[in-house]
Design an enzyme around this catalytic site. Structure first.
Site, PDB file in Angstrom:
ATOM      1  N   SER A  80      13.314   2.739 -17.148  1.00  0.00           N
ATOM      2  CA  SER A  80      11.861   2.715 -17.356  1.00  0.00           C
ATOM      3  C   SER A  80      11.346   3.563 -18.516  1.00  0.00           C
ATOM      4  CB  SER A  80      11.140   3.164 -16.083  1.00  0.00           C
ATOM      5  OG  SER A  80      11.142   2.125 -15.141  1.00  0.00           O
ATOM      6  N   LYS A 101       2.060   9.767 -17.996  1.00  0.00           N
ATOM      7  CA  LYS A 101       2.250   8.606 -17.122  1.00  0.00           C
ATOM      8  C   LYS A 101       1.554   8.857 -15.781  1.00  0.00           C
ATOM      9  CE  LYS A 101       5.957   5.582 -15.387  1.00  0.00           C
ATOM     10  NZ  LYS A 101       7.421   5.349 -15.287  1.00  0.00           N
ATOM     11  N   SER A 142       9.072   0.543 -16.625  1.00  0.00           N
ATOM     12  CA  SER A 142       7.761   0.760 -16.074  1.00  0.00           C
ATOM     13  C   SER A 142       6.847   1.634 -16.923  1.00  0.00           C
ATOM     14  CB  SER A 142       7.890   1.378 -14.682  1.00  0.00           C
ATOM     15  OG  SER A 142       8.362   2.706 -14.763  1.00  0.00           O
TER      16      SER A 142
END
Lengths: 493, 95
Positions: free
Chosen positions: A180, A78, A156
């Site tokens: 998330s 990420k 997210s």
């Protein structure tokens, strides 16, 4: 050999050790898949040279007989994780061009064990969002599709979820502040684990809300989540909230035996307007655990409905403080200044240009709730409510509950753009089942258990006791075995 | 608690984010939607409840106050938009 990218971590590990496959072959298979998947918007910075270098080193290590479980496993990272010399932007324009001079502890742990970085993954800007639509890179797209619409992979950690579900990598790192990891995992039919707060070091992970942020694995199976967390987690002197508690052998805990375990079903999670399909899925999940020998117990977590409003005070408050560092001085974007502009204009223009709309909104809400005269009414009250939310869980566990079963999300994946006209609060409601877990610092895992009637994956969430990742993973493993979820998205990208 | 345009302007300035005058009414509306949602916290009886400071019941670790790192000026300045002569450069602050 592109089938190789479909492997689980566990199968790849075994094949690597047997010599049936090399890390270079695995890596090349993933790189080929990534090259053909730009339509998913998952990988936003590709690092094939680093990947192939690490793969060669992993092969040497495996050959020498020194191969930890994660050695030779190609991963996506990420964009929130700082990776040395590789763009790390938290999907924000304000970190344009930023290349850290250091490596986050979590990613360093993975590289130390021989894992391979394929590249950086899309996400909502500063992890603020539930649909991956606030990213400076553009949307990440769900590999699942049921009509002409492009669907959100959730957020997210949307890029991480899309990449794992589409078999672009074997697994990915995610972070979870209010859901998330778990919400995008549910939207894409994969497993997402948020560990207990303090299990993984936050050092080198771009901060959103420090008292809630926690990194975790996003994987194809529960076993893979166990293997990957074992390597991600560590005590780190550079994060004063990372703990020294020993982490048990998580994979060894996966016996599938949950006889006599008490699984709580919290009545407050039966929210107004919940689709009948999700209600049915939840009951089926409880039945599966009962059939596996667990006892199903109705419980009450009375402050549940206040978790989301309390979160939307605490998280923006912490964000406004954390994001104060983006001032155009030390790194990232600085606005062009007009003649006579001073330092205040530099800050204000830089932050107006660099931050997207949702981030600006949250920073300003956070500024407001912390400002003189409102601190007690908003921030302190929210922190008191947070204490009560945590007590709800403590009382349930003290009464003998071993884990709690809830839906992961109030809906399955929706279309990109469909929420653009909505009130910001409507998007926030996506986190209604997950945010309580962050507020209480507990471990939570999302496991896919069935397909919706319209053909999209649906996940259930299990919540465990603090530091009980071994037991939580074992319960999740039993649920995974019983559900037998094997669906994969048909390739259209 | 209702946020008017003046309050929105003041909050934007406190947050050091430039907002156009034309955008302030919409911003105030968004704040009001969020703070309206948060209002429900007033229903909760929090008398005698301690505000949470740490979700993990542990005392933060301490260490000896000594230098453990340093001598990497070039790395510190590497990502600066404007670095000169070993410093971060900014517009003139003092007249």
């Amino acid at each position: 050999m592109t089938e190789l990218s479909k492997l689980t971590i566990a199968d790849a590990r075994d094949a690597l050790r047997k010599g049936d496959v090399t890390a270079v072959e695995l890596t090349n298979a993933c790189l080929t898949e990534i090259e053909g998947a730009d339509a998913l918007g998952a990988f936003v910075h590709k690092t094939p040279e680093i990947a192939l270098e690490q793969a060669a080193a992993a092969d040497a290590r495996i050959k020498a007989g020194d191969a930890p479980d994660m050695c030779g496993i190609p991963l996506g990272i990420k964009d929130l994780f700082c990776t040395k010399g590789v763009p790390s932007q938290a999907a924000s324009g304000i970190l344009e061009g930023f290349k850290p001079e250091y490596e986050s502890t979590v990613t360093q742990n993975l590289w130390n064990s021989g894992s391979i970085m394929l590249g950086k993954l899309n996400m909502d800007e500063f992890a603020m969002g539930s649909s991956n639509e606030t990213s400076v890179y553009g949307n990440a797209v769900n590999p699942w599709k049921i009509d002409d619409r492009l669907l959100t992979p959730g957020g997210s950690s949307g890029g991480s979820a899309a990449a794992v579900a589409a078999d672009l990598c074997l697994a990915a790192t995610g972070t979870d502040t209010g859901g998330s990891i778990r919400q995008p995992a549910a939207f894409t039919g994969i497993v997402g684990l948020k560990p207990t707060y303090g299990r993984c070091s936050r050092w080198g992970v771009v901060a959103f809300a420090s008292s809630l942020d926690q990194a975790g694995p996003m994987t194809k199976t529960v076993r893979d989540a166990a293997i990957m967390l074992q390597t991600m987690a560590s005590h780190d002197p550079k994060d004063s909230t990372s703990v020294e508690f020993p982490l048990p052998d998580l994979e060894a805990a996966l016996t599938g035996d949950i006889k006599g375990k008490k699984i709580g079903i919290p009545r407050e999670y039966r929210v107004d307007g919940m689709p009948a399909e999700i209600e049915a899925q939840w009951q089926e999940g409880a039945e599966m655990l009962r059939a596996a020998g667990a006892e199903i117990v109705d419980i009450s977590l009375p402050h549940t409905k206040y978790a989301l409003p309390a979160y939307y005070v605490i998280a923006p408050a912490e964000a406004s403080s954390n994001l104060a560092r983006y001032d155009g001085v030390r790194y990232g974007h600085r606005a062009q200044l007009a003649q006579g502009d001073g330092i205040v204009q530099m800050y204000e223009k830089t932050r107006a240009e660099g931050f997207g709309h949702e981030v600006q909104r949250r920073v300003m809400v956070g500024t407001y709730v912390l400002s003189a005269g409102f601190y007690d009414a908003y921030y302190n009250r929210a922190r008191k409510v947070r204490t009560l939310i945590k007590q709800d869980f403590e009382q349930a566990f003290a009464a003998g509950i071993d884990a709690i079963l809830t839906p992961a999300t109030p809906s399955s994946a929706f279309g990109l753009g469909e929420m653009s006209e909505a009130d910001p609060v409507e998007m926030y409601l996506m986190d209604v089942f997950t945010v309580t877990v962050n507020m209480a610092g507990l471990p939570g895992i999302s496991v896919p258990t069935k397909m919706s009637q319209e053909g999209l994956p649906m996940g259930l969430q299990l919540i465990g006791k603090p530091w009980g990742e071994d037991e939580l993973l074992n319960t999740a493993y039993a649920l995974e075995n019983a559900a037998g979820f094997v669906s994969k998205p048909a390739k259209w990208w | 608690m209702s946020i008017d345009i003046d309050t929105a302007r003041r909050v934007a300035h406190l947050a050091r984010i430039a907002v156009n005058e034309d955008d302030l009414p919409a911003l105030a509306d968004e704040f009001n939607a969020i703070l309206g949602f948060v209002e429900q916290l007033n229903e909760v009886d929090v008398d005698g409840v301690e505000p949470m400071t740490s979700v993990t019941p542990m005392r933060l670790k301490r260490r000896v106050d000594e230098v453990t790192d340093g001598n990497q000026q070039d790395k510190v300045l590497k990502n600066a938009p404007d670095a000169r002569e070993g410093f971060f450069a900014v517009p003139k602050v003092v007249e």
